[in-house]
Design an enzyme around this catalytic site. Sequence first.
Site, short mmCIF file in Angstrom:
data_model
loop_
_atom_site.label_atom_id
_atom_site.label_comp_id
_atom_site.label_asym_id
_atom_site.label_seq_id
_atom_site.Cartn_x
_atom_site.Cartn_y
_atom_site.Cartn_z
N GLU A 281 -4.36 -3.73 -3.10
CA GLU A 281 -5.74 -3.23 -3.03
C GLU A 281 -5.90 -2.27 -1.86
O GLU A 281 -6.61 -1.25 -1.97
CB GLU A 281 -6.72 -4.39 -2.91
N ASP A 364 0.98 0.00 -5.87
CA ASP A 364 2.13 -0.93 -5.89
C ASP A 364 3.19 -0.49 -4.88
O ASP A 364 3.75 -1.32 -4.15
CB ASP A 364 2.74 -0.98 -7.29
#
Length: 418
Positions: A281, A364
């Site tokens: 996040e 990611d």
Amino acid sequence: MSPQAFSTLFLFAVAVTLLVKLTLMVRQFRHVRAHRDRVPSPFAETISADAHRKAADYTCARMRLAMTDVLAGAIFAVALTCGGLLLAIHHGLGKLLEAGSLAHGVALLAALGILSWLVELPFSLYRTFVIEKRFGFNRMTAALYAADAAREAALAAIIGLPVLAAVLWLMRAMGANWWLWVWLFWLAFNLLALFIWPTFIAPLFNKFTPLADETLKTRVENLLTRCGFRSRGLFVMDGSRRSAHGNAYFTGFGAAKRIVFFDTLLDKLSVEEVEAVLAHELGHFHHRHIWKRLAVLAAMTLTMLWLLGWLMTQPWFFAGLGVAPDAADTATALALFAIALPFFTFPVGPLMSHWSRVHEFQADAYAARQTRADDLAHALVKLYRDNASTLTPDPLYSQFFDSHPPAALRLARLLQTQ
């Protein structure tokens, strides 16, 4: 353009959008069902056959409902426009309020919102109390559902109605360049919402408590320091009141930024895995994805408002969508535009989905640099399993609709960063 030509163009756009959506949904349904009994090899050791079949059945159940929902939405849009329903509502309200007045315009848009909510209500109830319950995800009671609906209605009345009134007033009072003033108002309102949502709106629906796990808190604070992220606090949200699904997110901006964990997420993942999910996040924050999306949305909104300003001067726009000249006012134009726009902008959807998937890969990769890629991979596998997310989406459906990359591709790309 003649009214007949525009009406034909609109119906063609509705038909093509509906056909493409239903075709892709059927592909998704058949593809997932065809791969129901075989776990993909990358997940063979981590996802059981029963969990994989549950995910397939859950996806297919949701897809059946989605196909009916899409069909109902298209029928509703045509009924409002070419079917004359919006015109009938306009004339009906004109018996109570002065047609074309600010009060009449707000009432018209509010009535349209209520009617849309009623059309969607059966699908929402079936999704929540039948599908989600059948697969063990729903924890929402009828009382809580009704309470949420009441709170949403109150917010719509307290915030939404004044906003609608302000927009309609600007459209009338600011002359030919009203679209620029409405856009500035829209931008200011959205920025204000980012400030007030975490502390004033979200607590109306969920309880937020400070993160109490000292071990996790220390790891998260160290992660935030490494990432240069300052937050107003770390909170746990009682997501388990409504659903067994889990997630983590940050909300707000500036001094109002908050890190929020679903309690269901903390129950399912290890400390290292929660840290990795949060790092993902924070990857969105690092790459300024939210600001980039807001900038693109702002540019698109400005363009659409300018287009609406031009369409409002074209009689064929109203007549082609079933509105008589005596009802061709500001509120009706805004309503027609909102109804018709999704069918004409549908081709933009795959581009936005692709852009979102690029952002997910970037987040990611960032998480893999700040934590261990294995921890994020393990966390994702658990979330796929516990949320019954399909591991075998139809590739074409995924390209059109999925904001996140398919599981196998995402895991393969993530583990390459080790």
